[in-house]
Design a protein around this motif. Structure first.
Motif, PDB file in Angstrom:
ATOM      1  N   LEU A 120       1.428   9.272   9.426  1.00  0.00           N
ATOM      2  CA  LEU A 120       0.527   8.160   9.792  1.00  0.00           C
ATOM      3  C   LEU A 120       0.562   7.223   8.405  1.00  0.00           C
ATOM      4  O   LEU A 120       0.208   7.715   7.281  1.00  0.00           O
ATOM      5  CB  LEU A 120      -0.867   8.468   9.935  1.00  0.00           C
ATOM      6  N   PHE A 121       1.129   6.038   8.414  1.00  0.00           N
ATOM      7  CA  PHE A 121       1.332   5.181   7.284  1.00  0.00           C
ATOM      8  C   PHE A 121       0.195   4.092   7.246  1.00  0.00           C
ATOM      9  O   PHE A 121      -0.137   3.716   8.135  1.00  0.00           O
ATOM     10  CB  PHE A 121       2.594   4.422   7.297  1.00  0.00           C
ATOM     11  N   SER A 122      -0.336   4.025   5.999  1.00  0.00           N
ATOM     12  CA  SER A 122      -1.531   3.026   5.780  1.00  0.00           C
ATOM     13  C   SER A 122      -1.100   2.024   4.814  1.00  0.00           C
ATOM     14  O   SER A 122      -1.063   2.399   3.571  1.00  0.00           O
ATOM     15  CB  SER A 122      -2.914   3.850   5.376  1.00  0.00           C
ATOM     16  N   PRO A 123      -0.814   0.890   5.121  1.00  0.00           N
ATOM     17  CA  PRO A 123      -0.439  -0.184   4.216  1.00  0.00           C
ATOM     18  C   PRO A 123      -1.377  -0.541   3.040  1.00  0.00           C
ATOM     19  O   PRO A 123      -2.706  -0.500   3.390  1.00  0.00           O
ATOM     20  CB  PRO A 123      -0.057  -1.282   4.831  1.00  0.00           C
ATOM     21  N   MET A 124      -0.934  -0.918   2.012  1.00  0.00           N
ATOM     22  CA  MET A 124      -1.758  -1.289   0.823  1.00  0.00           C
ATOM     23  C   MET A 124      -1.360  -2.881   0.197  1.00  0.00           C
ATOM     24  O   MET A 124      -2.123  -3.401  -0.297  1.00  0.00           O
ATOM     25  CB  MET A 124      -1.752  -0.193  -0.387  1.00  0.00           C
ATOM     26  N   LYS A 125      -0.239  -3.320   0.919  1.00  0.00           N
ATOM     27  CA  LYS A 125       0.200  -4.664   0.697  1.00  0.00           C
ATOM     28  C   LYS A 125       0.218  -5.402   1.860  1.00  0.00           C
ATOM     29  O   LYS A 125       0.004  -4.799   3.196  1.00  0.00           O
ATOM     30  CB  LYS A 125       1.678  -4.583   0.000  1.00  0.00           C
ATOM     31  N   LYS A 126       0.219  -6.824   1.922  1.00  0.00           N
ATOM     32  CA  LYS A 126       0.199  -7.560   2.994  1.00  0.00           C
ATOM     33  C   LYS A 126       1.229  -8.563   2.841  1.00  0.00           C
ATOM     34  O   LYS A 126       1.746  -8.905   1.858  1.00  0.00           O
ATOM     35  CB  LYS A 126      -1.198  -8.203   3.189  1.00  0.00           C
ATOM     36  N   THR A 127       1.443  -9.155   4.102  1.00  0.00           N
ATOM     37  CA  THR A 127       2.586 -10.100   4.164  1.00  0.00           C
ATOM     38  C   THR A 127       2.399 -11.239   3.094  1.00  0.00           C
ATOM     39  O   THR A 127       1.268 -11.910   3.093  1.00  0.00           O
ATOM     40  CB  THR A 127       2.686 -10.799   5.665  1.00  0.00           C
ATOM     41  N   GLY A 128       3.725 -11.583   2.486  1.00  0.00           N
ATOM     42  CA  GLY A 128       3.475 -12.480   1.460  1.00  0.00           C
ATOM     43  C   GLY A 128       3.149 -12.269  -0.014  1.00  0.00           C
ATOM     44  O   GLY A 128       3.399 -12.952  -0.852  1.00  0.00           O
ATOM     45  N   ASP A 129       2.900 -10.999  -0.248  1.00  0.00           N
ATOM     46  CA  ASP A 129       2.821 -10.495  -1.332  1.00  0.00           C
ATOM     47  C   ASP A 129       4.210 -10.168  -2.053  1.00  0.00           C
ATOM     48  O   ASP A 129       5.177  -9.949  -1.645  1.00  0.00           O
ATOM     49  CB  ASP A 129       2.277  -9.134  -1.268  1.00  0.00           C
ATOM     50  N   ARG A 130       4.087 -10.561  -3.488  1.00  0.00           N
ATOM     51  CA  ARG A 130       5.103 -10.541  -4.509  1.00  0.00           C
ATOM     52  C   ARG A 130       5.184  -8.980  -4.796  1.00  0.00           C
ATOM     53  O   ARG A 130       4.197  -8.479  -5.265  1.00  0.00           O
ATOM     54  CB  ARG A 130       4.897 -11.380  -5.493  1.00  0.00           C
ATOM     55  N   LEU A 131       6.479  -8.417  -4.575  1.00  0.00           N
ATOM     56  CA  LEU A 131       6.504  -7.022  -4.691  1.00  0.00           C
ATOM     57  C   LEU A 131       7.581  -6.883  -5.953  1.00  0.00           C
ATOM     58  O   LEU A 131       8.680  -7.466  -6.232  1.00  0.00           O
ATOM     59  CB  LEU A 131       6.967  -6.162  -3.676  1.00  0.00           C
ATOM     60  N   TYR A 132       7.327  -5.933  -6.914  1.00  0.00           N
ATOM     61  CA  TYR A 132       8.126  -5.256  -7.949  1.00  0.00           C
ATOM     62  C   TYR A 132       8.167  -4.168  -7.764  1.00  0.00           C
ATOM     63  O   TYR A 132       7.629  -2.925  -7.110  1.00  0.00           O
ATOM     64  CB  TYR A 132       7.291  -5.721  -9.076  1.00  0.00           C
ATOM     65  N   ALA A 133       9.606  -3.600  -8.391  1.00  0.00           N
ATOM     66  CA  ALA A 133      10.015  -2.149  -8.055  1.00  0.00           C
ATOM     67  C   ALA A 133       8.940  -1.392  -8.821  1.00  0.00           C
ATOM     68  O   ALA A 133       8.276  -1.677  -9.894  1.00  0.00           O
ATOM     69  CB  ALA A 133      11.253  -1.869  -9.166  1.00  0.00           C
ATOM     70  N   GLY A 134       8.698  -0.222  -7.847  1.00  0.00           N
ATOM     71  CA  GLY A 134       7.475   0.876  -8.305  1.00  0.00           C
ATOM     72  C   GLY A 134       6.217   0.498  -7.768  1.00  0.00           C
ATOM     73  O   GLY A 134       5.266   1.503  -7.795  1.00  0.00           O
TER      74      GLY A 134
END
Length: 589
Positions: A120-134
């Motif tokens: 069961l995966f629970s997201p912590m980010k939302k669409t459009g967020d800028r993501l960095y490694a780690g």
């Protein structure tokens, strides 16, 4: 995927030499012969590739095919690592046993992580967020006590296009990311990482916080820092395995990675039986719910020992990157070094001291240097720590041999196990006269703030008394106890109390198996208070009267008191020491 096909020219034990491999790269994983044995390229000469094979090579001969996968030896990182038992190249032994039985067959291909189990995966980010490694994409509750954090892979920085909540296998797509170069990459719960390459981080921090282990001789005299490196050399029967079990059970670490590298099968069997039965004192659940085991016994192919330590430390780095404190226990690096020596001999390299390769020190350093307390890559400035404790098994307990000496040049903590102490049933059998910790000065501030202002002063006094005892023992052997002055006899008796009442610790006693820093501080104060009162006592009082005071037994049994009674009993015993010495003075008058 780039592949390169070659032909076997020579087979020498675990070493296979193949021709026609010019387009292959160093450290590529290859499949050897009709058996599809797993190997790794460790040397290239023109179109000849020297391959160390991680499985039994009997029956192989010249003319058989070798196929390079074009990928380096990598581990699968994702939910399902905890509570698992892998071999040296991350094959799940439990899964293999279910599929083909108890005998490990050659060429068996089973994925490291279960491809059918859903998480069961629970997201912590939302669409459009800028993501960095780690960065943390979301979480999976892997066991009751480990929250597995799904991280953005290190080659996937960019904009999050989608991320879905729900139940997924480790290979299912959970979302998409648009990389900085415009390429759209699918995201999954699992990622791969080459074992010989350390996982990147932002910054390495000073080792100024101790890894509290609950073992008095370690925490008080020779502490290891979180993110530090330690070596535990000792001969057979000196208690290396019990020390490592105690560290696994009690060390202030969130995750334990235990590597049985080339150990005897019966010792590894004990570990595999005991770890699931050990109750985690922090949670009351089985210790395996925060443990990963790498089992590579001495009867397994020698080349796989070399891979096992890299497999273990890469998994440990992965959990460190989630922000956990990880303790990696390698037992033993001597067997790993023996594998290096054998492969070096097969490659016909110039031998160094005692036949070990000249690059032994470099390989050991590259392994231990992957430890550290770090600021993790990502936007949230998480802190993680990876502490590495390597057991060394020098032949005959002789630490002047090359593996021990190369290790001592790298590590900052040396817990020297002593066979003589073990024979006298003094455990942990760590010799206080030749062990050391170079982290003490850096952790001084932490001890003063968290425990007591005079912690290091008391430790220094204890070490001084133990060293004085070693010198006085020589005199006693020559001329007898009666030749000693009153002050020297008091030193001897206090040192004996430190040894028997403080440093001796019963790993199998319900209370004494773990000693909090508060308990340790109170015990040191009581022993040294008694010594100080003895030194100050009237010269006319006979020394035997002081040494037979009833309060001495209470000092010796203080380590068996339940944790909640420590503070109250400390005050009571301190008052009793003062009363009994006052009574001695009155009696003499």
């Amino acid at each position: 995927m780039k592949t390169s096909n070659g032909i076997i020219k020579k087979v020498a034990g675990p070493l296979v030499v193949a021709s026609g491999m010019r387009s292959a790269n160093m450290f590529d994983v290859v499949r050897v012969s009709r058996f599809h044995l797993i190997g790794e390229i460790i040397e290239m000469r023109g179109d000849l590739a020297s391959i160390q094979v991680y499985e039994e090579t009997s029956g192989l001969g010249p003319g058989e095919e070798v196929v390079s996968t074009g990928n380096p030896l990598s581990v699968e990182l994702g939910p399902g690592l905890i509570n698992s038992i892998f071999d040296g190249i991350q094959r799940p032994l439990d899964e293999i046993k279910r599929k083909i039985g108890t005998n490990l067959e050659r060429g068996v291909e089973v994925p490291a992580l279960n491809r059918e189990k859903k998480w069961l995966f629970s997201p912590m980010k939302k669409t459009g967020d800028r993501l960095y490694a780690g960065d943390i994409l979301g979480t999976v509750q892997e066991t009751a006590i480990v929250l597995h954090k799904i991280l953005v892979p290190h080659d996937c920085e960019g904009e999050l296009l989608s991320l879905n909540e729900g139940e997924y296998t480790v290979t299912d797509q959970i979302g998409e990311i648009k990389k900085n170069d415009g390429k759209i990459v699918p995201l999954a719960l699992m990622q791969k990482w080459p074992v010989r390459k350390g996982r990147p981080y932002k910054e390495k921090l000073s080792p100024d916080v101790p890894l509290v282990t609950g073992q008095r001789v370690i925490d008080t005299l020779f502490p290891i820092a979180k993110g530090g490196v330690a070596s535990v050399p000792g001969p057979f029967g000196s208690g290396k395995t019990v020390v490592q079990h105690q560290l696994a059970k009690w060390a202030d670490a969130d995750i334990i990675v235990y590597i049985g590298c080339g150990e005897r099968g019966n010792e590894m069997t004990d570990v595999l039986r005991e770890f699931p039965e050990i109750k985690d004192p922090k949670t009351g659940r089985t210790l395996m719910e925060r443990t990963v085991l790498i089992a590579n016994t001495s009867d397994m192919p020698v080349a796989a020992r070399e891979a096992s330590v890299y497999t273990g430390i890469t998994i440990a780095e992965y959990f460190r990157d989630m922000g956990y404190s990880v303790a990696l226990l390698a037992d033993s690096t001597s067997r790993w070094a023996e594998a290096l020596r054998e492969m070096s001999g097969r490659l016909e390299e110039m031998p160094g001291e005692e036949g070990y390769p000249a690059y032994l020190g470099n390989r050991l350093a590259s392994f231990y240097e992957r430890a550290g307390r770090v600021i993790i890559a990502g936007q949230d400035k998480r802190e993680g720590a990876l502490s590495v404790i390597g057991a060394v098994s020098p032949p005959g307990g002789d630490i002047s041999e090359p593996v021990s000496q190369a290790t001592l040049r790298i590590v900052k903590v040396f817990w020297g196990l002593d066979a003589n102490l073990a024979y006298r049933r003094h455990f942990p059998a760590i010799n206080w006269l030749n062990s050391y910790s170079l982290y003490l000065d850096g952790m001084q501030g932490w001890y003063q703030d968290a425990v007591a202002k005079d912690w290091l002063e008391l430790r220094g006094r204890m070490m001084g008394l133990l060293q004085d005892e070693a010198e006085l023992d020589e005199i006693v052997k020559l001329v007898g106890m009666d030749a000693l002055s009153r002050a020297d006899r008091l030193k001897l008796e206090t040192a004996r109390s430190i040894r028997e009442d403080y440093l001796h610790q019963d790993a199998f006693h319900e209370v004494d198996t773990y000693s909090s820093l508060e308990r340790q501080y109170c015990m040191i104060r009581l022993v040294l208070n008694f010594y100080d009162m003895s030194v100050k006592a009237d010269e006319d009082i006979h020394i035997n009267k002081m040494l037979t005071l009833p309060v001495r037994e209470k000092i010796g049994r203080f380590k068996y008191l339940p944790e909640e009674r420590i503070s109250q009993e400390y005050e009571a015993v301190t008052l009793e020491i003062q009363k009994e010495f006052a009574g001695l003075v009155t009696e003499e008058i």
